[in-house]
Design an enzyme around this catalytic site. Structure first.
Site, PDB file in Angstrom:
ATOM      1  N   SER A 106      49.982  42.529  34.962  1.00  0.00           N
ATOM      2  CA  SER A 106      49.415  41.368  35.612  1.00  0.00           C
ATOM      3  C   SER A 106      48.354  41.684  36.667  1.00  0.00           C
ATOM      4  CB  SER A 106      50.539  40.564  36.258  1.00  0.00           C
ATOM      5  OG  SER A 106      51.159  41.325  37.281  1.00  0.00           O
ATOM      6  N   SER A 166      52.849  46.325  35.612  1.00  0.00           N
ATOM      7  CA  SER A 166      51.641  45.592  36.011  1.00  0.00           C
ATOM      8  C   SER A 166      50.593  46.369  36.792  1.00  0.00           C
ATOM      9  CB  SER A 166      52.028  44.359  36.820  1.00  0.00           C
ATOM     10  OG  SER A 166      52.389  43.333  35.943  1.00  0.00           O
ATOM     11  N   LYS A 205      45.585  42.404  45.350  1.00  0.00           N
ATOM     12  CA  LYS A 205      46.143  41.471  44.355  1.00  0.00           C
ATOM     13  C   LYS A 205      46.636  40.224  45.079  1.00  0.00           C
ATOM     14  CE  LYS A 205      49.539  41.346  40.557  1.00  0.00           C
ATOM     15  NZ  LYS A 205      50.649  42.066  39.907  1.00  0.00           N
TER      16      LYS A 205
END
Ligand code: GLN
Length: 485
Positions: free
Chosen positions: A154, A178, A79
């Site tokens: 996210s 997330s 990420k």
């Protein structure tokens, strides 16, 4: 073997160890898969083919020298909120679009020490604020189960990359859901560890008392393997806890004898019927596996969790994001007449709408006249929620809930309605508030879309959580279903 990209970590590791495949072959397979599907799903912000192939060659050398650990030579994506030395780290924000960190996050250090292959970085909601990956300043990511739908967020890019086999595993971060919510939306496994279990050094801060890094993987065994590598104390993160890291794979036992599981009723209010039905079926399966189920648990403070989170997280964010002033690094507005205008315009053009909304909410909640009414009160609620979980864990080994109230929603459906967007984390964010671990695993389908089951554990109860998830996974084959892409 032209299906190498489909392998799990444990399968690929076995073949690498036996010399049947090389890391270069595995990495090329992932890169081919990336080239094939990335146009459709847009999961990645940065892909670094040359560096990845070099790392794969290094890994092959180590392996031929007899040095192999479970993650050696395995292609991963990260990420884009974790600092990678020499590789751009954007947080999917204009503010950091051209920021290349001079150091690696601790988790990246750990992966590199095992010679994992880092293919690149995945798309996310800007600064991890969101639940759909639509808040990325660059582009949204699509859900591979239905390209008109969101992948969750996210860590949407990380979940999609695992679901589509672009990478064998990924890392995500979880402040309010997330990792787990996108894992649930994409039919993969995602674990948020106990606060303090994984170092946050080099994780760009959103809400420091809630943020944790965790694995997103194709199955529970892989999740245990990644956890074993990334967990542990780090002197560079004063909130990381000096507990020894267990061999999580030892917890992977296929029956649930002697385990007591609680089902908190509050987590079923306002849940889509199909999601509820899938979960009920899943819980019955846990019962068949030997667990004792209490269907009538109540955690009455759950109803305040969302409100408390949306005070606490923005408050911390408003302090953490004050550093982006255009002076030291990141985007800097260059046409101002004076310093104040330069700072103002840097923030005006560097941040997107949701990030600005959070900064405004946070500064308001922390301001002199409102601090007691909002921030302090939210902190008190936080304590109550934590105590309620502690009491539940005196009776139960773990709690089982849906991961999200619905399956993946349509792109664009909630972008103009922040409250609806915030509600998609109601089942996950109490866990961050309490600082405890939870996993989301595939647990069925609703109208062709995957739905997740969340298993919540006591502090440092990752082994129990993985145990339950593993037993369920062995008894079902939801995790084997792949998106039609
Ligand atoms: N969706 C939640 C939020 O926007 C959680 C995000 C996260 O876990 N990073 O704050």
């Amino acid at each position: 073997m032209d299906e190498l990209h489909r392998l799990t970590i444990s399968q690929a590791h076995q073949l690498l160890k036996e010399g049947k495949i090389s890391s270069v072959e595995l990495t090329k397979a992932s890169l081919r898969r990336l080239a094939e599907v990335e146009d459709k799903v847009h999961a990645c912000v940065t892909i670094n083919e040359d560096a990845a192939l070099e790392q794969a060659e290094e890994a092959d050398k180590a392996i031929s020298g007899g040095k192999i650990e479970p993650l050696t030579g395995i292609p991963a994506l990260i990420k884009d909120i974790m600092c990678t030395k020499g590789m751009r780290t954007t947080c999917s924000s204009k503010m950091l679009e051209n920021f290349t960190p001079p150091y690696d996050a601790t988790v990246i250090d750990k992966l590199k020490a095992r010679k994992t292959v880092i293919l690149g970085k995945t798309n996310m909601d800007e600064f991890a604020m969101g639940s759909s990956t639509e808040n990325s300043a660059f582009f949204p990511t699509e859900n591979p189960w239905d390209l008109d739908r969101v992948p969750g967020g996210s860590s949407g890019g990380s979940a999609v990359a695992v679901a589509t086999d672009e990478a064998v595993y990924t890392l995500g971060s979880d402040t309010g859901g997330s990792i787990r919510q996108p894992a649930g939306f994409c039919n993969v496994v995602g674990l948020k560890p106990t606060y303090g279990r994984v170092s946050r050094f080099g994780l760009v801060a959103f809400a420091s008392s809630l943020d944790q890094i965790g694995p997103i993987t194709k199955d529970v065994t892989d999740c245990a393997l990644v956890m074993r590598t990334i967990a542990g104390h780090d002197q560079r993160d004063s909130t990381s806890i000096p507990y020894p890291v267990p061999d999580y794979t030892k917890a992977l036992i296929p029956d649930l004898k002697d385990l007591r599981l609680g089902i908190p009723q509050e987590y079923f209010d306002g849940i889509q019927e199909e999601v509820k039905a899938n979960l009920q079926t899943a819980i019955k399966r846990l019962e068949e596996l030997g667990a004792e189920i209490d269907w009538e648990v109540s955690l009455p403070h759950t109803k305040y969790a969302l409100a408390a989170y949306y005070i606490l997280a923005p408050s911390e964010a408003s302090a953490n994001l004050a550093r982006y002033d255009g002076v030291k690094y990141g985007f800097s507005y260059q046409h101002a007449d004076n310093m104040w205008e330069a700072m103002e315009k840097t923030k005006q053009f560097g941040f997107g709408a949701e990030v600005k909304r959070r900064i405004m909410l946070g500064t308001y909640a922390l301001s002199a006249g409102y601090y007691d009414a909002y921030y302090l009160k939210a902190q008190k609620v936080r304590t109550l929620i934590r105590q309620e979980f502690d009491q539940a864990f005196e009776k139960y080994d773990a709690l089982v809930t849906p991961t999200s109230p619905t399956a993946a929603f349509k792109l664009g459906e909630k972008v103009d309605d922040p409250l609806q967007m915030y509600l998609s984390d109601v089942c996950t964010l109490p866990v961050n508030i309490a600082g405890i671990p939870a996993i989301s695993i595939p647990a069925g389908f609703a109208n062709g879309l995957p739905t997740g089951m969340q298993v919540i554990g006591k502090p440092f109860g990752e082994e129990t959580v993985l145990h339950i998830a593993f037993a369920y996974e062995q008894a079902t084959d939801w995790h084997k279903r792949k998106p039609p892409i």
